[in-house]
Design an enzyme around this catalytic site. Structure first.
Site, mmCIF file in Angstrom:
data_model
loop_
_atom_site.group_PDB
_atom_site.id
_atom_site.type_symbol
_atom_site.label_atom_id
_atom_site.label_comp_id
_atom_site.label_asym_id
_atom_site.label_seq_id
_atom_site.Cartn_x
_atom_site.Cartn_y
_atom_site.Cartn_z
ATOM 1 N NE ARG A 1 -24.892 63.711 -3.698
ATOM 2 C CZ ARG A 1 -25.403 62.485 -3.895
ATOM 3 N NH1 ARG A 1 -25.985 62.189 -5.037
ATOM 4 N NH2 ARG A 1 -25.327 61.580 -2.949
ATOM 5 C CE1 TYR B 1 -16.617 84.687 -15.924
ATOM 6 C CE2 TYR B 1 -16.288 82.341 -15.585
ATOM 7 C CZ TYR B 1 -16.404 83.618 -15.079
ATOM 8 O OH TYR B 1 -16.314 83.821 -13.734
ATOM 9 C CG ASP C 1 -22.270 81.509 -20.768
ATOM 10 O OD1 ASP C 1 -23.166 82.288 -20.389
ATOM 11 O OD2 ASP C 1 -21.262 81.248 -20.074
ATOM 12 C CE LYS D 1 -21.375 86.405 -12.900
ATOM 13 N NZ LYS D 1 -20.780 85.658 -13.981
HETATM 14 C C1 LIG Z 1 -19.895 84.458 -14.249
HETATM 15 C C2 LIG Z 1 -19.913 83.747 -15.552
HETATM 16 C C3 LIG Z 1 -19.738 82.352 -15.653
HETATM 17 C C4 LIG Z 1 -19.409 81.479 -14.460
HETATM 18 O O1 LIG Z 1 -20.410 81.443 -13.546
HETATM 19 P P1 LIG Z 1 -20.145 81.150 -11.970
HETATM 20 O O2 LIG Z 1 -21.519 81.212 -11.418
HETATM 21 O O3 LIG Z 1 -19.230 82.219 -11.488
HETATM 22 O O4 LIG Z 1 -19.533 79.795 -11.893
HETATM 23 C C5 LIG Z 1 -19.839 81.749 -16.894
HETATM 24 N N1 LIG Z 1 -20.071 82.483 -18.006
HETATM 25 C C6 LIG Z 1 -20.205 83.821 -17.957
HETATM 26 C C7 LIG Z 1 -20.452 84.555 -19.230
HETATM 27 C C8 LIG Z 1 -20.134 84.494 -16.742
HETATM 28 O O5 LIG Z 1 -20.274 85.832 -16.701
#
Ligand SMILES: *Cc1c(COP(=O)(O)O)cnc(C)c1O
Length: 390
Positions: A60, A113, A185, A210
């Site tokens: 962890r 998001y 982000d 992504k």
């Molecule tokens: C997919 C996404 C998230 C969340 O990420 P997870 O890995 O699905 O928890 C946050 N911000 C953006 C812009 C995203 O495309």
């Protein structure tokens, strides 16, 4: 260790691992699927626990694979430190909760998001954290929302699905003038397109599933930033338990190695598709930062000098027919950033929780499709799309 020393039950539990050959080292890092680490003596354990000689200790707290990915992502985002987590949401939650406590205030873009929006709108108030939602592209509106207890401004470098581009350098200056941190982000851009920390951001987060991993095969998140902020986030994450698996960290490293090449291809292909679609009679509007019709076209060109990544959205006449015509070529799959092109439908997925009126107010129509342009040959992508438009 042989059968003359030990019973088979003991040999089965211990053999092999105790004498791994180490005259050479594997060029590629192995997956460390071990939940705990062994030390030769108490002194070595003490060195590790005190932090004088940091080493892996318990899963962890971080596997070697997670540590490798953290070093790589801190380098790529050009920050002092990084913290990887089990998902993008785990990384965003840990990063923001590292700074915020009850009585504090956070401002965010109303276009963030969906799950980030829900985190701020529904979870943070339960912890006594105040939240305000603004249009982050309107600096006056952001400044007007700042209060004495504002500790964080959180925005996305490219928003979903209309790809607006807030002025990160100006937001960083504004946040710092008021003693707050700017969190960005950067999922839709990736550090190959934009590095928020180079423009003053204190925290930079991603869903690594992504562009960073890039093949729809690894799941995780990361927060990059100043070492003090990442240390605070790490404490939150360890206690909340959002550790990334060794396998997902390792898989992300495989994808990361080609990030530069992939983003060059994604960006070039998306620009070409945006140019073609914006001149097609069945397409009423295309959203892409590289088109002169984009509201932040000039700012985007300044901030993202090497291209805008692979995302675009388009308002298409008979969207259901278009999606059907692309079956077997460009799949409908509600995520993004794969090496193959995919489609998503914001009206029915990411924004479905909003009222029809609210969706339309944000520019989300039933005919809006978000297209994640892949790295295929650009002529093949164009002929598939043009064929489906008829
Ligand atoms: C997919 C996404 C998230 C969340 O990420 P997870 O890995 O699905 O928890 C946050 N911000 C953006 C812009 C995203 O495309």
């Amino acid at each position: 260790m042989t059968h003359s020393d030990y019973d088979l039950t003991t040999l089965a539990a211990r053999s092999g691992e105790e004498a791994r050959p180490n005259a050479s080292v594997p060029l590629a890092e192995p997956i460390y699927q071990s939940t705990v680490y062994a030390y030769p003596d108490l002194d070595a354990l003490e060195e590790s626990m005190s932090g004088r000689q940091p080493s892996s200790f318990y899963y962890r707290n971080g596997t070697p694979n997670a540590g490798t990915l953290e070093r790589a992502l801190a380098v790529l985002e050009n920050t002092e430190a990084a913290l990887v987590a089990a998902s993008g949401m785990a990384a965003i939650s840990a990063a923001l909760l590292g700074v915020l406590k009850a009585g504090d205030h956070i401002i965010t873009d109303a276009r963030v998001y969906g799950v980030s929006y829900a985190l701020l709108a529904e979870e943070f108030p339960r912890l006594g954290i105040e939240t305000s939602f603004v249009d982050a592209c309107n600096l006056d509106e952001v400044e007007a929302a700042i209060k004495a207890n504002t500790k964080v401004i959180h925005v996305e470098s490219l928003t979903n699905p209309l790809l607006t581009v807030p002025d990160v350098p100006a937001l960083a200056e504004l946040a710092h003038r008021h003693g707050a941190v700017l969190s960005v982000d950067n999922t839709f851009a990736s550090p190959a397109v934009f590095r928020p920390a180079d423009h003053g951001a204190d925290l930079v987060t991603h869903s690594v599933s992504k562009y960073l991993s890039g093949h729809s095969t690894a799941f995780g998140g990361v927060a990059c930033g100043r070492a003090d902020l990442i240390a605070l986030a790490r404490t939150r994450l360890l206690r909340l338990g959002g550790t990334i698996s060794a396998f997902d960290a390792w898989m992300t490293m495989q994808g990361l190695k080609t990030l530069g090449l992939r983003m060059r291809a994604h960006s070039g292909n998306a620009q070409a598709v945006a140019d073609v679609l914006s001149n097609h009679p069945r397409v009423s509007r295309v959203y892409h930062p590289g088109l002169s019709s984009h509201p932040q076209f000039v700012r985007a060109a300044e901030l993202f000098p090497h291209g805008f990544g692979g995302m675009l959205s388009a308002d298409i006449d008979d969207a259901p027919g278009f999606v059907k015509a692309l079956a077997g070529k460009i799949p409908l799959a509600p995520s993004l950033a794969d090496v193959q092109s995919t489609l998503s439908w914001p009206w029915g997925t990411s924004h479905r929780a909003l009222s029809e009126q609210e969706r339309r107010r944000l520019g989300i129509t039933p005919g809006l499709l978000r297209i994640s342009i892949g790295i295929e040959d650009v002529n093949d992508i164009l002929s598939d799309l043009e064929g489906a438009l008829g």
